[in-house]
Every structure is written in structure tokens, then in C-alpha cells.
Design an enzyme around this catalytic site. Structure first.
Site, PDB file in Angstrom:
ATOM      1  N   GLU A  41      -6.408  -6.436   4.004  1.00  0.00           N
ATOM      2  CA  GLU A  41      -6.919  -5.127   3.612  1.00  0.00           C
ATOM      3  C   GLU A  41      -7.944  -5.249   2.487  1.00  0.00           C
ATOM      4  O   GLU A  41      -8.853  -4.425   2.373  1.00  0.00           O
ATOM      5  CB  GLU A  41      -5.794  -4.177   3.203  1.00  0.00           C
ATOM      6  CG  GLU A  41      -6.331  -2.763   3.128  1.00  0.00           C
ATOM      7  CD  GLU A  41      -5.323  -1.735   2.740  1.00  0.00           C
ATOM      8  OE1 GLU A  41      -4.468  -2.044   1.904  1.00  0.00           O
ATOM      9  OE2 GLU A  41      -5.417  -0.612   3.253  1.00  0.00           O
TER      10      GLU A  41
ATOM     11  N   CYS B  34      -4.853  -0.536  -7.209  1.00  0.00           N
ATOM     12  CA  CYS B  34      -3.702  -0.875  -6.355  1.00  0.00           C
ATOM     13  C   CYS B  34      -3.610  -2.376  -6.092  1.00  0.00           C
ATOM     14  O   CYS B  34      -2.540  -2.968  -6.176  1.00  0.00           O
ATOM     15  CB  CYS B  34      -3.745  -0.089  -5.044  1.00  0.00           C
ATOM     16  SG  CYS B  34      -4.868  -0.735  -3.793  1.00  0.00           S
TER      17      CYS B  34
ATOM     18  N   TYR C 151      -9.263   0.363  -5.310  1.00  0.00           N
ATOM     19  CA  TYR C 151      -8.827  -1.020  -5.113  1.00  0.00           C
ATOM     20  C   TYR C 151      -8.779  -1.813  -6.414  1.00  0.00           C
ATOM     21  O   TYR C 151      -8.096  -2.829  -6.496  1.00  0.00           O
ATOM     22  CB  TYR C 151      -9.754  -1.726  -4.096  1.00  0.00           C
ATOM     23  CG  TYR C 151      -9.363  -1.453  -2.652  1.00  0.00           C
ATOM     24  CD1 TYR C 151      -8.862  -0.218  -2.275  1.00  0.00           C
ATOM     25  CD2 TYR C 151      -9.491  -2.440  -1.675  1.00  0.00           C
ATOM     26  CE1 TYR C 151      -8.496   0.034  -0.961  1.00  0.00           C
ATOM     27  CE2 TYR C 151      -9.122  -2.200  -0.364  1.00  0.00           C
ATOM     28  CZ  TYR C 151      -8.627  -0.959  -0.013  1.00  0.00           C
ATOM     29  OH  TYR C 151      -8.254  -0.715   1.280  1.00  0.00           O
TER      30      TYR C 151
ATOM     31  N   GLU D 179      -0.616   1.674   8.952  1.00  0.00           N
ATOM     32  CA  GLU D 179      -1.927   2.047   9.506  1.00  0.00           C
ATOM     33  C   GLU D 179      -1.680   2.526  10.932  1.00  0.00           C
ATOM     34  O   GLU D 179      -0.816   1.993  11.625  1.00  0.00           O
ATOM     35  CB  GLU D 179      -2.896   0.859   9.550  1.00  0.00           C
ATOM     36  CG  GLU D 179      -3.019   0.056   8.275  1.00  0.00           C
ATOM     37  CD  GLU D 179      -3.747   0.753   7.155  1.00  0.00           C
ATOM     38  OE1 GLU D 179      -4.659   1.553   7.437  1.00  0.00           O
ATOM     39  OE2 GLU D 179      -3.404   0.493   5.984  1.00  0.00           O
TER      40      GLU D 179
ATOM     41  N   HIS E 169     -12.864   5.211  -3.177  1.00  0.00           N
ATOM     42  CA  HIS E 169     -11.830   4.333  -2.624  1.00  0.00           C
ATOM     43  C   HIS E 169     -12.053   2.879  -3.050  1.00  0.00           C
ATOM     44  O   HIS E 169     -11.087   2.117  -3.175  1.00  0.00           O
ATOM     45  CB  HIS E 169     -11.744   4.472  -1.100  1.00  0.00           C
ATOM     46  CG  HIS E 169     -10.368   4.144  -0.604  1.00  0.00           C
ATOM     47  ND1 HIS E 169      -9.222   4.703  -1.127  1.00  0.00           N
ATOM     48  CD2 HIS E 169      -9.938   3.276   0.344  1.00  0.00           C
ATOM     49  CE1 HIS E 169      -8.167   4.199  -0.530  1.00  0.00           C
ATOM     50  NE2 HIS E 169      -8.570   3.325   0.378  1.00  0.00           N
TER      51      HIS E 169
ATOM     52  N   CYS F 166       0.850  -1.195   0.000  1.00  0.00           N
ATOM     53  CA  CYS F 166       0.000   0.000   0.000  1.00  0.00           C
ATOM     54  C   CYS F 166       0.883   1.242   0.000  1.00  0.00           C
ATOM     55  O   CYS F 166       1.735   1.398   0.868  1.00  0.00           O
ATOM     56  CB  CYS F 166      -0.885  -0.027   1.241  1.00  0.00           C
ATOM     57  SG  CYS F 166      -1.756   1.515   1.546  1.00  0.00           S
TER      58      CYS F 166
ATOM     59  N   CYS G  24      -3.660   7.360  -1.851  1.00  0.00           N
ATOM     60  CA  CYS G  24      -4.940   7.445  -2.570  1.00  0.00           C
ATOM     61  C   CYS G  24      -6.094   7.892  -1.666  1.00  0.00           C
ATOM     62  O   CYS G  24      -7.023   8.549  -2.139  1.00  0.00           O
ATOM     63  CB  CYS G  24      -5.298   6.113  -3.190  1.00  0.00           C
ATOM     64  SG  CYS G  24      -3.903   5.031  -3.409  1.00  0.00           S
TER      65      CYS G  24
ATOM     66  N   THR H  68      -4.719   4.706   7.169  1.00  0.00           N
ATOM     67  CA  THR H  68      -3.641   4.436   6.212  1.00  0.00           C
ATOM     68  C   THR H  68      -2.724   5.651   6.057  1.00  0.00           C
ATOM     69  O   THR H  68      -3.200   6.754   5.765  1.00  0.00           O
ATOM     70  CB  THR H  68      -4.264   4.088   4.841  1.00  0.00           C
ATOM     71  OG1 THR H  68      -5.082   2.941   5.004  1.00  0.00           O
ATOM     72  CG2 THR H  68      -3.201   3.809   3.801  1.00  0.00           C
TER      73      THR H  68
HETATM   74 FE1  SF4 Z   1      -3.370   1.782  -0.038  1.00  0.00          FE
HETATM   75 FE2  SF4 Z   1      -4.668   0.825  -2.126  1.00  0.00          FE
HETATM   76 FE3  SF4 Z   1      -5.934   2.374  -0.349  1.00  0.00          FE
HETATM   77 FE4  SF4 Z   1      -4.084   3.371  -2.043  1.00  0.00          FE
HETATM   78  S1  SF4 Z   1      -6.085   2.474  -2.592  1.00  0.00           S
HETATM   79  S2  SF4 Z   1      -4.292   3.823   0.111  1.00  0.00           S
HETATM   80  S3  SF4 Z   1      -2.630   1.704  -2.128  1.00  0.00           S
HETATM   81  S4  SF4 Z   1      -5.061   0.343   0.000  1.00  0.00           S
HETATM   82 FE    FE Z   2      -6.850   1.001   1.976  1.00  0.00          FE
END
Ligand code: SF4
Ligand code: FE
Length: 485
Positions: free
Chosen positions: A447, A299, A296, A257, A292, A100, A104, A191
Site C-alpha cells: 500500500e 499512518c 501517509y 479493500e 491523502h 490500515c 482517513c 479502502t
Molecule cells: Fe489506511 Fe493510512 Fe489511508 Fe488511513 S491514510 S485509510 S490508515 S492507508
Molecule cells: Fe490507503
């Protein structure tokens, strides 16, 4: 307008006076702490790609406020192409970091607030949007990392915020003054909190009239007095304190985190974007979580690429890469991973313009994307473990491998094919362990379940957004029960 480098970002963190606790002690210098640093290096990559000509179109954007070049992580989406590009950027960064990269959440909070504050002003005649835009200018000008802080501790889940035995279990306004507000509470699972310049707080759920004091949103510098960070443990985190890096698996990067405590923190009005307007909490929560959940689809796919590559490599090191069942398992891993990507792209391509001009994803498809993310990475991990074999969890330590006494046995008996040194094989097992269950699981496995909202949160939106009556009509028409209109 600054376009910081990764190095400049790291240096900018040193200027803060931030209160971080880990293992019961205050960390004097979080930037150079061995447990923290890999997560900072992970965010650095989001800065460095903006200076790499190969990724210029992905990693930078044109500010809609100034027309200047900015890092995409501070950009407000102006087209569906911006939404699609975001997913591609996140996949790239997942591939480069294998974990991570934390930045984001802040981007998603900025985008959600840009449209919601605009609509608040339209309806209420307030000036939240103006305040927000001033804050955004500051973020773009300095190329900052923002932490998007939504999740409250929540206490007894069956009770509303104002019904809790302890009223602080949801973050709330405890005092309203002429010059601003004072807030108290906590945000959990945050995060990249310790690595952020600014913390953007949003309510965690739809609030009713009785929960007005909990309907609060604001941005605060991360080293403001009254803010305390309690660092989250990760499985195997103390391996980062050991000599040698092999046992960390991912020898370069990590996620982060933390719990954030707001111990009577003062916010001047210009940093407040919601203070009691409970009727807008629902759309803020829905838009932030939709962005968000879209994230995902980028990422996690990038990290899935790394895990698939690790599984294919260990198959080669074990001498089984040609076996048909291994090839088929790799096909399945790719199939699942690309399905997640397809969802991320689809909810972006089907995005639309909101009143403020900000583009929002298709919220139904973004929730479908995340719902799949709560499942497919588990299967991808299962396949990687099956391909790799038991050494993922039984391999001896780096110290044993390097021991003058037993190292020779480890090297001799844990060798796979002749051409590959035992060390490389061990490194690959550790990387798979990292992503599947160890240090990196915070960026991938667990996660995938709870990040951006647990599965049930998506199912609620799916039920709400799907027009089941129109589907019933389709069936009734074809069954000859109703006439087509
Ligand atoms: Fe982390 Fe993925 Fe959330 Fe970005 S979208 S903060 S990489 S978990
Ligand atoms: Fe996340």
C-alpha cells in the site's frame, strides 16, 4: 451530536442491508465474518480514542458548523494546527492497530470537497457547497465512516474515459433526470468500503470537455440498491478462518479493500456535488490526493513504529540485541521512519487557507512525503527481515506448535534465549510477516507503493509544482551569467 463508541459503530453497521461478495458468495453477515471483522475492529479504534481522555485533543475537534465536539475524522481543517494534529492522530492509530484503520480516506474526501464545491459555486453560481454542507452536517451528527472512492478501473491507460471500448471503465452519469442522476461504473481498491456508512465518489483524473459525463461527484449510503461490493483478497487471508490466532500475526486488527460496482445507481440532486463541471475535476483530484499523501506521513509511520518495535523485540529474543550491526539497523529504521513523519508534519505546518476557510496542505511537500513513502517502508521491511532471520517465512504453523506429537520439537528447537517462551518468539515472527508481506501488507508494504497514488503520480505533481526556472536563475547569478534582480 453523537460521539459514537467503537461498540456503537459496530452495531450501526448491522442496520445496513449491504451486498458483499467474498469467494464468489454473498456474505450474509459481514460484521461477524472472520475475514471482515478484524478490519471493522480496526475502525472501531478511531471511535474509542475519541472517548479516551489521553487523546481528547488529538481525536476530537470542534465542528466549525455547530461548535460542538465531533470526532476528528469528520472535521474540516480550520487551521494548520488541525492539519498537524491529523498527522499525529494517524500515527497514534497506526501504532495502536498496526494496519490500515481506513477512516482517513473519507476525511480527506470531505476536506477536498469542502473547498472545491465552494469555489465551484463562486465561479458557476451553483449550489454544490450548500448541498455538501448539508451532507457534512449529517456525517458529523451521526459520526459516520465515509469511504473516499476515487480510483476507476481505467481500462486502456492510453485512452481518455470517453475513448474506451467499454464506456463504463470510468464511472459516469448514464442518465440525468429532474430529480437526480443515475450512474454506472466501478471504483477499485476501495479502502474500508464495506465498513463505511457512506461512499463519497470523486473523479479519478482531470476530465476534458469530451469527458463531461465522467466529471461526477456524490455521496451515497453504502447499502443503496445497485451497489455491490466484491471483497479484495489479502495474502494469507484464509488464516483468519483457522483455529487459533498466532499465524495471523496481528491478532487484533486488519485492513480492507474492495471493488465497488455501481449498477445504475440513482442519486437525488441533494447528494450530487459535481455533474459535468469538468473544469473542477483537476483541483478535486489534486486536493484529495494531497490530503491523502499527507495522511501517509502519519499512518505508515505508526505502523513503522510497530515494525521497528517487533524487530527490536525479535533481536532480543534471538540474543543479538547488543550486536553493533543490529543496533545500527534499528537506528536506520528509526531514521527512515522519522523522516516520513517529518514530511507529514512539514506539509501540514506549511498548509494554507483556501477561499472556503478550509486549510489545505502544502501540495508539493505532501507529494514529497508520499514519494518517500513509496520507498522507505520497503527498506524498513528489508531491515526488519534481516534482523529477524528466515523464520519469518519458514516457521511451522500454530497447529504444529500445539500438536501433541510434534509440538514438543517445535518448542524445543525454535527456542531463542532461555527466558522467553518459544510461543512469544513465534508470535513476533508472525507479526513481522504480517506487516511485511502477509495480511497486513495492505496497510503497510504494497500500500505504501500504490495507495494514495502510485509513485509516478507524485512525480508529475513535483515536476509541475517546482519552479525550475527560478532555480536556474539562482545558478546563473552565482556563476556570473546573469545579474541578481
Ligand atoms: Fe489506511 Fe493510512 Fe489511508 Fe488511513 S491514510 S485509510 S490508515 S492507508
Ligand atoms: Fe490507503
Amino acid at each position: 451530536m453523537t460521539l459514537k463508541t467503537g461498540k456503537e459503530y459496530v452495531e450501526s453497521l448491522r442496520e445496513r442491508d449491504i451486498r458483499v461478495y467474498l469467494f464468489g458468495r454473498k456474505i450474509r453477515n459481514p460484521v461477524d465474518h472472520p475475514i471482515v471483522r478484524p478490519s471493522i475492529d480496526s475502525i472501531s479504534v478511531t471511535y474509542d480514542v475519541a472517548h479516551d481522555v489521553r487523546y481528547a485533543n488529538l481525536a476530537t475537534a470542534k465542528s466549525h458548523l455547530t461548535g460542538e465536539k465531533i470526532n476528528r475524522f469528520t472535521h474540516i481543517h480550520q487551521t494548520t494546527e488541525d492539519l498537524v494534529t491529523k498527522v499525529k492522530l494517524l500515527r497514534l492509530l497506526g501504532q495502536k492497530t498496526g494496519t490500515c484503520f481506513q477512516r482517513c480516506v473519507g476525511m480527506d474526501a470531505l476536506n477536498a470537497l469542502s473547498s472545491v464545491t465552494y469555489e465551484m459555486d463562486l465561479k458557476l453560481g451553483t449550489d454544490f457547497y450548500k448541498r455538501f454542507i448539508e451532507f457534512l452536517r449529517h456525517v458529523q451528527r451521526k459520526d459516520l465512516v465515509c469511504c473516499g472512492a476515487m480510483t476507476d478501473p481505467k481500462g486502456d491507460r492510453s485512452l481518455a474515459p470517453s475513448q474506451q471500448a467499454d464506456p463504463d471503465l470510468y464511472l459516469r452519469i448514464v442518465e440525468e433526470r429532474e430529480d437526480g442522476i443515475v450512474v454506472r461504473g466501478s471504483k477499485v481498491h476501495q479502502t474500508g468500503a464495506v465498513n463505511s456508512h457512506e461512499i463519497i465518489v470523486m473523479p479519478t483524473r482531470t476530465m476534458g470537455e469530451d469527458d463531461r459525463e465522467y466529471a461526477v461527484s456524490f455521496a451515497v449510503p453504502s447499502d443503496t440498491p445497485g451497489l455491490i461490493y466484491i471483497y479484495g483478497r489479502q495474502s494469507c487471508d484464509k488464516r483468519k478462518l483457522e483455529e487459533g490466532k498466532i499465524d495471523q500475526g496481528n491478532v487484533k486488527y486488519g485492513g480492507q479493500e474492495a471493488m465497488i460496482i455501481f449498477d445504475n445507481v440513482f442519486l437525488p440532486w441533494e447528494r450530487v456535488f459535481m455533474a459535468g463541471e469538468h473544469e473542477f475535476t483537476g483541483s478535486l483530484v489534486k486536493r484529495f490526493s494531497a490530503y491523502h499523501r499527507q495522511s501517509y506521513g502519519g499512518c505508515k509511520v505508526g505502523v513503522g513504529d510497530v515494525l521497528t518495535g517487533a524487530a527490536a523485540t525479535i533481536a532480543e529474543y534471538n540474543g543479538v540485541q547488543k550486536a553493533s550491526h543490529i543496533r545500527d539497523k534499528l537506528v536506520e529504521m528509526n531514521h527512515l521512519n522519522e523522516t516520513l513523519y517529518a514530511c507529514g508534519i512539514a506539509c501540514s505546518a506549511e498548509g494554507y487557507k483556501t477561499a472556503s476557510g478550509t486549510y489545505l496542505v502544502n501540495t508539493l511537500l505532501a507529494n514529497i512525503c508520499k514519494q518517500n513513502v513509496t520507498r522507505f517502508p520497503y527498506e524498513i521491511v528489508r531491515l526488519a527481515e534481516e534482523i529477524a532471520g528466515g523464520l519469518v517465512v519458514t516457521a511451522p504453523s500454530e497447529q504444529d506448535f500445539k500438536s501433541r506429537v510434534v509440538g514438543q520439537y517445535v518448542a524445543k528447537y525454535l527456542k531463542g534465549i532461555e527466558e522467553v517462551p518459544t510461543e512469544n518468539r513465534l508470535r513476533m515472527f508472525r507479526l513481522i510477516e504480517n506487516i511485511s508481506m502477509g495480511l497486513g501488507a495492505v496497510g503497510y508494504r504494497t500500500e505504501s507503493m500504490h495507495g494514495a497514488g502510485s509513485p509516478q503520480a507524485q512525480r508529475i505533481i513535483i515536476e509541475r509544482e517546482v519552479d525550475i526556472d527560478s532555480k536556474k536563475r539562482l545558478a546563473k547569478v552565482l556563476a556570473g551569467i546573469e545579474m541578481e534582480d
